[in-house]
Scaffold this motif. Structure first.
Motif, PDB file in Angstrom:
ATOM      1  N   ARG A 142       0.829  -1.210   0.000  1.00 54.06           N
ATOM      2  CA  ARG A 142       0.000   0.000   0.000  1.00 54.06           C
ATOM      3  C   ARG A 142       0.859   1.254   0.000  1.00 54.06           C
ATOM      4  N   HIS A 143       1.976   1.201   0.717  1.00 59.09           N
ATOM      5  CA  HIS A 143       2.909   2.331   0.687  1.00 59.09           C
ATOM      6  C   HIS A 143       3.380   2.573  -0.744  1.00 59.09           C
ATOM      7  N   ALA A 144       3.814   1.498  -1.410  1.00 61.35           N
ATOM      8  CA  ALA A 144       4.309   1.613  -2.786  1.00 61.35           C
ATOM      9  C   ALA A 144       3.211   2.100  -3.725  1.00 61.35           C
ATOM     10  N   LEU A 145       2.019   1.567  -3.576  1.00 59.07           N
ATOM     11  CA  LEU A 145       0.892   1.958  -4.421  1.00 59.07           C
ATOM     12  C   LEU A 145       0.574   3.440  -4.228  1.00 59.07           C
ATOM     13  N   LEU A 146       0.541   3.887  -2.986  1.00 57.68           N
ATOM     14  CA  LEU A 146       0.232   5.284  -2.695  1.00 57.68           C
ATOM     15  C   LEU A 146       1.329   6.205  -3.212  1.00 57.68           C
ATOM     16  N   ALA A 147       2.591   5.794  -3.053  1.00 59.69           N
ATOM     17  CA  ALA A 147       3.698   6.607  -3.566  1.00 59.69           C
ATOM     18  C   ALA A 147       3.612   6.749  -5.082  1.00 59.69           C
ATOM     19  N   LEU A 148       3.279   5.665  -5.749  1.00 55.72           N
ATOM     20  CA  LEU A 148       3.163   5.706  -7.210  1.00 55.72           C
ATOM     21  C   LEU A 148       2.003   6.601  -7.640  1.00 55.72           C
ATOM     22  N   LEU A 149       0.882   6.522  -6.938  1.00 55.67           N
ATOM     23  CA  LEU A 149      -0.245   7.413  -7.245  1.00 55.67           C
ATOM     24  C   LEU A 149       0.133   8.872  -6.975  1.00 55.67           C
ATOM     25  N   ALA A 150       0.933   9.090  -5.923  1.00 51.58           N
ATOM     26  CA  ALA A 150       1.383  10.452  -5.619  1.00 51.58           C
ATOM     27  C   ALA A 150       2.195  11.033  -6.764  1.00 51.58           C
ATOM     28  N   TRP A 151       3.051  10.199  -7.388  1.00 48.99           N
ATOM     29  CA  TRP A 151       3.840  10.662  -8.537  1.00 48.99           C
ATOM     30  C   TRP A 151       2.943  11.124  -9.671  1.00 48.99           C
ATOM     31  N   GLY A 152       1.746  10.552  -9.750  1.00 40.59           N
ATOM     32  CA  GLY A 152       0.835  10.911 -10.836  1.00 40.59           C
ATOM     33  C   GLY A 152       0.350  12.343 -10.758  1.00 40.59           C
ATOM     34  N   GLY A 153       0.458  12.962  -9.593  1.00 46.69           N
ATOM     35  CA  GLY A 153       0.044  14.357  -9.459  1.00 46.69           C
ATOM     36  C   GLY A 153      -1.413  14.586  -9.791  1.00 46.69           C
ATOM     37  N   GLY A 154      -2.260  13.631  -9.454  1.00 45.75           N
ATOM     38  CA  GLY A 154      -3.687  13.767  -9.739  1.00 45.75           C
ATOM     39  C   GLY A 154      -4.102  13.181 -11.081  1.00 45.75           C
ATOM     40  N   ARG A 155      -3.127  12.746 -11.872  1.00 44.66           N
ATOM     41  CA  ARG A 155      -3.448  12.112 -13.160  1.00 44.66           C
ATOM     42  C   ARG A 155      -3.701  10.623 -12.949  1.00 44.66           C
ATOM     43  N   MET A 156      -4.468  10.043 -13.839  1.00 49.40           N
ATOM     44  CA  MET A 156      -4.802   8.631 -13.767  1.00 49.40           C
ATOM     45  C   MET A 156      -3.557   7.778 -14.035  1.00 49.40           C
ATOM     46  N   VAL A 157      -3.311   6.804 -13.160  1.00 49.66           N
ATOM     47  CA  VAL A 157      -2.204   5.857 -13.351  1.00 49.66           C
ATOM     48  C   VAL A 157      -2.828   4.524 -13.760  1.00 49.66           C
ATOM     49  N   PRO A 158      -2.464   3.995 -14.933  1.00 47.36           N
ATOM     50  CA  PRO A 158      -3.068   2.742 -15.400  1.00 47.36           C
ATOM     51  C   PRO A 158      -2.799   1.581 -14.448  1.00 47.36           C
ATOM     52  N   VAL A 171      -5.071  -4.921  -6.976  1.00 48.24           N
ATOM     53  CA  VAL A 171      -4.969  -3.450  -6.908  1.00 48.24           C
ATOM     54  C   VAL A 171      -6.218  -2.880  -6.253  1.00 48.24           C
ATOM     55  N   GLN A 172      -7.387  -3.365  -6.671  1.00 50.42           N
ATOM     56  CA  GLN A 172      -8.654  -2.870  -6.121  1.00 50.42           C
ATOM     57  C   GLN A 172      -8.719  -3.099  -4.605  1.00 50.42           C
ATOM     58  N   HIS A 173      -8.247  -4.251  -4.139  1.00 53.07           N
ATOM     59  CA  HIS A 173      -8.235  -4.552  -2.709  1.00 53.07           C
ATOM     60  C   HIS A 173      -7.396  -3.518  -1.951  1.00 53.07           C
ATOM     61  N   HIS A 174      -6.184  -3.257  -2.447  1.00 52.07           N
ATOM     62  CA  HIS A 174      -5.299  -2.307  -1.763  1.00 52.07           C
ATOM     63  C   HIS A 174      -5.837  -0.883  -1.841  1.00 52.07           C
ATOM     64  N   VAL A 175      -6.428  -0.523  -2.966  1.00 54.07           N
ATOM     65  CA  VAL A 175      -7.042   0.811  -3.091  1.00 54.07           C
ATOM     66  C   VAL A 175      -8.174   0.955  -2.088  1.00 54.07           C
ATOM     67  N   SER A 176      -8.974  -0.086  -1.945  1.00 48.94           N
ATOM     68  CA  SER A 176     -10.074  -0.059  -0.978  1.00 48.94           C
ATOM     69  C   SER A 176      -9.565   0.164   0.446  1.00 48.94           C
ATOM     70  N   ARG A 177      -8.482  -0.509   0.801  1.00 45.62           N
ATOM     71  CA  ARG A 177      -7.893  -0.332   2.138  1.00 45.62           C
ATOM     72  C   ARG A 177      -7.311   1.070   2.315  1.00 45.62           C
TER      73      ARG A 177
END
Length: 196
Positions: free
Chosen positions: A29-45, A66-72
């Protein structure tokens, strides 16, 4: 989202929700959130998220993982913190220190090119003040973490150069020597944060 969300990548990985540490327990989840943060609000595939977070060990049903971790993450950060689309996810309304650093550095470079050494020096100092240590500390080792950490370190060196060039243009030759010495001592000790 009722509380402000802040993601800190320029040093140990931190997530603050309303200025307090958020409870996020899983390294994935840390890695997923960090990667989404890099997106700067843009959609990450989803495919990019799976590759970056799981690497060679792709889960049996990647989208569900991915959906499970996003939900958490939404449970920890607020339902509106991550926006979903058919092909990916985006972080909504977060402040990310690494993105702010890059924006300040770009403004410092523009000011320097325009001959405004005072503005360039101030912006470079503000950019460097965001650093708290080696970038992306605490995130699981992966190809993208290593690449982004190296890229950020390179940009930090660029910000230091901008700061030194601006100081020289302002006639602060003696001060620059002291700043360079402190930076080199910081690199030698492994702390390597910004110069003041």
């Amino acid at each position: 989202m009722s509380s402000s969300l802040e993601i800190r990548l320029l040093g140990p990985f931190e997530v603050l929700l309303g200025a307090r540490p958020a409870e996020i327990t899983s390294p994935k989840r840390h890695a997923l959130l960090a990667l989404l943060a890099w997106g700067g609000g843009r959609m990450v595939p989803v495919e990019v998220l799976v590759d970056a977070v799981w690497g060679e060990q792709v889960p049996a049903v990647p989208r569900n993982a991915v959906q499970h971790h996003v939900s958490r993450l939404r449970a920890a950060l607020g339902a509106g913190s991550i926006v979903a689309a058919p092909d990916g996810y985006a972080l909504a309304g977060a402040t990310v220190d690494a993105l702010w650093f890059e924006a300040l550095l770009a403004r410092a470079r523009s000011a320097g090119r325009a001959g405004d050494a005072g503005q360039a020096a101030e912006l470079a100092a503000r950019a460097l003040a965001l650093w708290r240590g080696r970038p992306l500390q605490g995130l699981p080792d992966s190809r993208w973490v290593g690449a982004e950490a190296a890229r950020l370190e390179g940009l930090r060196t660029d910000a230091l150069e901008e700061q030194f060039e601006a100081a020289l243009a302002l006639g602060e030759h003696t001060e620059v020597v002291g700043r360079i010495r402190r930076v080199l001592e910081g690199i030698g000790s492994g702390s390597g944060c910004g110069a003041s």
